[in-house]
Design a protein around this motif. Sequence first.
Motif, PDB file in Angstrom:
ATOM      1  N   ILE A  64       0.832  -1.202   0.000  1.00 47.46           N
ATOM      2  CA  ILE A  64       0.000   0.000   0.000  1.00 47.46           C
ATOM      3  C   ILE A  64       0.872   1.259   0.000  1.00 47.46           C
ATOM      4  CG2 ILE A  64      -1.656   1.335   1.356  1.00 47.46           C
ATOM      5  CD1 ILE A  64      -2.763  -1.359   2.378  1.00 47.46           C
ATOM      6  N   ALA A  65       1.833   1.306   0.903  1.00 48.07           N
ATOM      7  CA  ALA A  65       2.642   2.510   1.055  1.00 48.07           C
ATOM      8  C   ALA A  65       3.499   2.777  -0.176  1.00 48.07           C
ATOM      9  CB  ALA A  65       3.522   2.381   2.300  1.00 48.07           C
ATOM     10  N   LEU A  66       4.156   1.746  -0.703  1.00 52.06           N
ATOM     11  CA  LEU A  66       5.051   1.952  -1.845  1.00 52.06           C
ATOM     12  C   LEU A  66       4.284   2.339  -3.101  1.00 52.06           C
ATOM     13  CD1 LEU A  66       7.646  -0.925  -1.328  1.00 52.06           C
ATOM     14  CD2 LEU A  66       7.960   1.523  -0.931  1.00 52.06           C
ATOM     15  N   ASN A  67       3.112   1.748  -3.307  1.00 52.69           N
ATOM     16  CA  ASN A  67       2.305   2.132  -4.469  1.00 52.69           C
ATOM     17  C   ASN A  67       1.787   3.559  -4.341  1.00 52.69           C
ATOM     18  OD1 ASN A  67       1.471  -0.092  -6.656  1.00 52.69           O
ATOM     19  ND2 ASN A  67       1.934  -1.113  -4.734  1.00 52.69           N
ATOM     20  N   GLY A  68       1.359   3.921  -3.139  1.00 51.70           N
ATOM     21  CA  GLY A  68       0.898   5.288  -2.938  1.00 51.70           C
ATOM     22  C   GLY A  68       2.018   6.304  -3.090  1.00 51.70           C
ATOM     23  N   ILE A  69       3.202   5.997  -2.529  1.00 51.49           N
ATOM     24  CA  ILE A  69       4.355   6.887  -2.651  1.00 51.49           C
ATOM     25  C   ILE A  69       4.788   7.004  -4.111  1.00 51.49           C
ATOM     26  CG2 ILE A  69       6.834   6.965  -2.204  1.00 51.49           C
ATOM     27  CD1 ILE A  69       5.417   8.094   0.104  1.00 51.49           C
ATOM     28  N   HIS A  70       4.774   5.899  -4.828  1.00 55.04           N
ATOM     29  CA  HIS A  70       5.166   5.922  -6.252  1.00 55.04           C
ATOM     30  C   HIS A  70       4.221   6.802  -7.060  1.00 55.04           C
ATOM     31  CE1 HIS A  70       6.673   4.528 -10.106  1.00 55.04           C
ATOM     32  NE2 HIS A  70       5.438   4.219 -10.454  1.00 55.04           N
ATOM     33  N   HIS A  71       2.921   6.676  -6.805  1.00 58.39           N
ATOM     34  CA  HIS A  71       1.940   7.500  -7.525  1.00 58.39           C
ATOM     35  C   HIS A  71       2.129   8.976  -7.193  1.00 58.39           C
ATOM     36  CE1 HIS A  71      -1.879   8.402  -9.506  1.00 58.39           C
ATOM     37  NE2 HIS A  71      -2.174   9.164  -8.457  1.00 58.39           N
ATOM     38  N   ALA A  72       2.355   9.277  -5.925  1.00 59.30           N
ATOM     39  CA  ALA A  72       2.556  10.672  -5.541  1.00 59.30           C
ATOM     40  C   ALA A  72       3.884  11.207  -6.059  1.00 59.30           C
ATOM     41  CB  ALA A  72       2.489  10.803  -4.019  1.00 59.30           C
ATOM     42  N   GLY A  73       4.905  10.363  -6.066  1.00 62.39           N
ATOM     43  CA  GLY A  73       6.222  10.817  -6.492  1.00 62.39           C
ATOM     44  C   GLY A  73       6.287  11.226  -7.948  1.00 62.39           C
ATOM     45  N   GLU A 110       9.559  18.862  -7.061  1.00 54.87           N
ATOM     46  CA  GLU A 110       9.582  19.504  -5.745  1.00 54.87           C
ATOM     47  C   GLU A 110      10.513  18.764  -4.793  1.00 54.87           C
ATOM     48  OE1 GLU A 110       5.751  20.109  -4.091  1.00 54.87           O
ATOM     49  OE2 GLU A 110       4.889  20.917  -5.933  1.00 54.87           O
ATOM     50  N   ILE A 111      10.485  17.442  -4.840  1.00 51.20           N
ATOM     51  CA  ILE A 111      11.340  16.668  -3.937  1.00 51.20           C
ATOM     52  C   ILE A 111      12.814  16.908  -4.250  1.00 51.20           C
ATOM     53  CG2 ILE A 111      11.923  14.349  -3.165  1.00 51.20           C
ATOM     54  CD1 ILE A 111       9.180  15.392  -2.261  1.00 51.20           C
ATOM     55  N   LYS A 112      13.164  17.000  -5.529  1.00 54.00           N
ATOM     56  CA  LYS A 112      14.563  17.280  -5.890  1.00 54.00           C
ATOM     57  C   LYS A 112      14.996  18.638  -5.350  1.00 54.00           C
ATOM     58  CE  LYS A 112      14.633  14.526 -10.147  1.00 54.00           C
ATOM     59  NZ  LYS A 112      14.724  14.576 -11.641  1.00 54.00           N
ATOM     60  N   GLN A 113      14.126  19.628  -5.438  1.00 47.22           N
ATOM     61  CA  GLN A 113      14.464  20.946  -4.922  1.00 47.22           C
ATOM     62  C   GLN A 113      14.564  20.951  -3.403  1.00 47.22           C
ATOM     63  OE1 GLN A 113      11.237  23.125  -6.731  1.00 47.22           O
ATOM     64  NE2 GLN A 113      12.500  23.785  -8.459  1.00 47.22           N
ATOM     65  N   MET A 114      13.706  20.187  -2.745  1.00 47.43           N
ATOM     66  CA  MET A 114      13.754  20.120  -1.285  1.00 47.43           C
ATOM     67  C   MET A 114      15.017  19.408  -0.807  1.00 47.43           C
ATOM     68  SD  MET A 114       9.746  19.239  -0.533  1.00 47.43           S
ATOM     69  CE  MET A 114       9.965  19.044   1.234  1.00 47.43           C
ATOM     70  N   THR A 168       7.642  14.743   3.269  1.00 44.84           N
ATOM     71  CA  THR A 168       8.648  14.577   4.326  1.00 44.84           C
ATOM     72  C   THR A 168       9.413  13.270   4.156  1.00 44.84           C
ATOM     73  OG1 THR A 168       7.243  15.836   5.852  1.00 44.84           O
ATOM     74  CG2 THR A 168       8.983  14.485   6.815  1.00 44.84           C
ATOM     75  N   LEU A 169       8.692  12.187   3.880  1.00 46.58           N
ATOM     76  CA  LEU A 169       9.343  10.889   3.720  1.00 46.58           C
ATOM     77  C   LEU A 169      10.267  10.862   2.509  1.00 46.58           C
ATOM     78  CD1 LEU A 169       6.714   8.104   4.537  1.00 46.58           C
ATOM     79  CD2 LEU A 169       8.949   8.451   5.585  1.00 46.58           C
ATOM     80  N   MET A 170       9.781  11.357   1.372  1.00 46.91           N
ATOM     81  CA  MET A 170      10.587  11.294   0.151  1.00 46.91           C
ATOM     82  C   MET A 170      11.794  12.224   0.224  1.00 46.91           C
ATOM     83  SD  MET A 170       7.860  10.794  -2.974  1.00 46.91           S
ATOM     84  CE  MET A 170       6.656  12.023  -2.466  1.00 46.91           C
ATOM     85  N   SER A 171      11.633  13.389   0.831  1.00 48.44           N
ATOM     86  CA  SER A 171      12.780  14.299   0.963  1.00 48.44           C
ATOM     87  C   SER A 171      13.783  13.783   1.988  1.00 48.44           C
ATOM     88  CB  SER A 171      12.289  15.693   1.353  1.00 48.44           C
ATOM     89  OG  SER A 171      11.616  15.660   2.598  1.00 48.44           O
ATOM     90  N   ARG A 172      13.340  13.017   2.954  1.00 43.87           N
ATOM     91  CA  ARG A 172      14.221  12.479   4.000  1.00 43.87           C
ATOM     92  C   ARG A 172      15.027  11.282   3.498  1.00 43.87           C
ATOM     93  NH1 ARG A 172      10.915  10.682   8.908  1.00 43.87           N
ATOM     94  NH2 ARG A 172      10.726  12.945   9.197  1.00 43.87           N
TER      95      ARG A 172
END
Length: 609
Positions: free
Chosen positions: A423-432, A438-442, A501-505
Amino acid sequence: MNIARKVSSIIPYHNVRKNVYRKFRFSASNFDSSAQSQPQVREEKFDFEDLKVLERVERRNAQISPFMKDVFMSIFNKDLLAYPEILNKEESAALDNRVAALESVFSDPKKTKDDRRNALIQTGMYGAPASLTNGGLAMNYTESLRYLDVISTDLELGLELSDHWVSLNVLKLGLNADVYQKLVNDLTSGEETISICIREKIPERLMQADFRTTAEMDGKGVWHLNGEKICTNSTGYLLVLCLVEETRFKAFLVHPRANGISSNKNFVTFRQTPATPLDEITEEALSQTLAASRLYTATLCRNSLKKSMHTCLEYIKPRYFSGKPLTEVPTIRAVVGDTLLKQYASESAEYFTAGILDGYLQPDAELEMAMCRNFIANHAQYQLLQLLAIPGMEMQDRCLELMEEMRLLTLRGENTDNINMYIALNGIHHAGKSMATEIKQMRNPMFNPSFIFKKILTDRHQERDNPKLDLYLSEHLHPTLKQSAEKLEYCVLRMRFTCETLMSRHGQEIGNAFTELTRLAEAATEILAMSAVLARASRAYCIGLRNGELEMKLSSCFVEKSKARVQKLLLEVNDGEYLNTDHFRIQFGKKVLDNKDAIVEKPTARVFW
């Protein structure tokens, strides 16, 4: 002369022309009466419903964006708060008739398993997913849940039939049309069932492969299977997932009494077993179709909890404690009430997900089905322990039986941690995919100072755990549910910030953040349940269903508790492994695993005498 001859030939028949005109005018103005007096050629009519040459009409809406995947980006499809309605009046009546026929048999304790199996055959349950032309009922997911609610009183038959339904849908997509037609009569008659063989034993040695069931083609073009699967019923057809060419998965159908099959308790071993390949179905379609087993597992688990509650109620009602009936003890009432809340939320989420699958073209609802399974699997185990603590040891055998049933269901096919990671990895992948820039800039703040400054201003409310509620979900629900809708809105708006927060961390190493991803999956699961509960209660109250007011109270109580759970889970994710003590708990576990002896000394130990 020619003209005179023509005129003279017409004159004797001028009255005839008048009569013809008069009759034509009369018949035109009195069509109904003339039709009765004149002979007619009637068209022969056929009852196509009886002949079953017409298929069921699909009334699906246009494709929508995946609901729960969008929630990871704090995007919410407000149209779904209307709660999906799939069945029309005729379909509901036919469904109620079949359900009543099944209930008359399954609710009778005097009926044997053979009687129940015969009832399933007579009502066409074994061929229910098949099309009308193939002798089935063209059953959709909403109807299957209603049937399973009744059938699950016999857990063995419920497990058998749910696997059979999923396998039929896989075969329909995977087999050639001619091969499928040869098998369909045998599959829908109920004489033979199909069992799913996917899960394997955990490797016992370090160098042993995780997935050991393989398939190879011989020189004659026949596929042979080798390996071992977990399977409780190996007597009928088997749908086996195998590894092909070391990198690709493929499904195969093994026929009953095929060569090279041996079974030992819950394991089935294949040794050069011939099988029919399902070449027509892709890996993606196979995954989507098999995911329905998670939805059926959720229904079976919920009904198992319901059966446990009724068992405890039968024990409680005639008994007294200190001269007071057990039914009047507040703590016992609270436990029963909490159990009802979990059942209501799980049922709402299951039918909500089935509505998405049945109501829209090409639905992407794998995440929702996984969430339904994990929600009730998590809550049912705890609630069952609370219920069984009421009777105590006076029902030891029955308690052990109920606990074993629940254990089998919650571990059916896969465990809770694996599905949470899915669940988490699929949701993170879709959001990413939409948040990658934005994550690269953060992650490179020194090279993007202007963006970081704007981000600080934008996220100031999120940093204070007080997001601005701008989704206006309450406008799509009954006004009484405004406060509950705002709690749901808070949870949805916190999801995007947590994903950022998770992806930037962690960056590309996010797949290793198991504890944080598990919390994120559990929070998303609670949000699905909250959405389904509010939508269902609002619909029930607005259309005037019986006990609609009670449903409004149930939804408000559930959302109040769920909001606190989601808030705690997401705050712990945002805080990180040191503030939420994950780092230390992991280190404690490592010490226990690395040391054979006790880590801490006894409380009576001394360092001086």
